[in-house]
Write a protein that holds these residues in place. Sequence first.
Motif, mmCIF file in Angstrom:
data_model
loop_
_atom_site.group_PDB
_atom_site.id
_atom_site.type_symbol
_atom_site.label_atom_id
_atom_site.label_comp_id
_atom_site.label_asym_id
_atom_site.label_seq_id
_atom_site.Cartn_x
_atom_site.Cartn_y
_atom_site.Cartn_z
ATOM 1 N N ASP A 1 -12.580 -7.115 8.902
ATOM 2 C CA ASP A 1 -13.289 -7.532 10.120
ATOM 3 C C ASP A 1 -12.788 -6.793 11.365
ATOM 4 O OD1 ASP A 1 -10.813 -8.671 10.454
ATOM 5 O OD2 ASP A 1 -11.547 -10.712 10.846
ATOM 6 N N SER B 1 -12.473 -4.583 14.537
ATOM 7 C CA SER B 1 -13.488 -4.258 15.541
ATOM 8 C C SER B 1 -13.205 -2.946 16.263
ATOM 9 C CB SER B 1 -13.583 -5.395 16.571
ATOM 10 O OG SER B 1 -12.327 -5.620 17.171
ATOM 11 N N HIS C 1 -23.473 -10.447 14.872
ATOM 12 C CA HIS C 1 -24.574 -9.491 14.984
ATOM 13 C C HIS C 1 -25.744 -9.906 14.088
ATOM 14 C CE1 HIS C 1 -21.527 -6.139 16.206
ATOM 15 N NE2 HIS C 1 -21.751 -7.012 17.172
ATOM 16 N N ALA D 1 -19.281 -9.227 12.452
ATOM 17 C CA ALA D 1 -20.452 -8.837 11.666
ATOM 18 C C ALA D 1 -21.456 -9.981 11.556
ATOM 19 C CB ALA D 1 -20.018 -8.377 10.276
#
Length: 269
Positions: free
Chosen positions: A114, A116, A51, A48
């Motif tokens: 977290d 993915s 990004h 995150a």
Amino acid sequence: MTENERPAATPAPFRLVYVPGVTPTKWLRVWQERLPDVPVALLQHAPADGHALLLAGGADAGLVRLPVDRTVLSAIPLYTETTVVVFPKDHWLAAAEEVTAADLAEEVVFHPLDDSLDWPELPGRPAFERPATTADAIELVAANVGVLAVPQSLARLHHRRDLTYRTLVDVPQSQVALAWPEEATTDLVEEFIGIVRGRTANSSRGRTAAAEEQRRPSATGKKRTAQAGSPKAVPKSAAKARPKPGQRAGGGRTAQPKRGGSGGGGRKK
């Protein structure tokens, strides 16, 4: 120190963010061969945060996990990772060659914040709370509290002697991509795109190709040099048409004056 003696300014570094589990080493090796004068600033962040850094302009490009915001970021998918399930070595799943989602029906499966993987529905039983990170979830797995599904690179990154993993089939997989802000596609970004796509230095569209093009003499220049430095070749047809000494252009021989005759070449009596 004179102006000519001043050292050249160091170029600004190419800022590359990457997420855990992604290894940019092979691409950086090619970068150093092609652009040894341009340093690379490596920035490792959680998915995150990686990004967010790209969106804020804090990095020129990133090796991240999809999905990304395609309205702002351009992205080139690079590869898809195998999903595995991590568990203690003495767990009953260790006897299997691969594991299905149905095999986890009675297992507590951790879902870190977290994570993915884009789960439509997480297999197994949910944990009491979600661990903050994958590293925290690994600690809970080692304590034999539950199991964890992750991309294989993360299982290797968080390797422990008391844990192992097996391929988890028929579940979502993580896709790694090269992403960059669409409005900031610089020459250096183009260079890195060429490297990850396997282009040669000559076919790359970035700075290296432009410099190579400037060093390479043009085809017109080569042609002019060849014309100026070498004699003109005589076509075979023209060589054949050129009359030999004593021969008419039509192919017959020219008349020679007779000695002693009445022609202009004879001696008067």
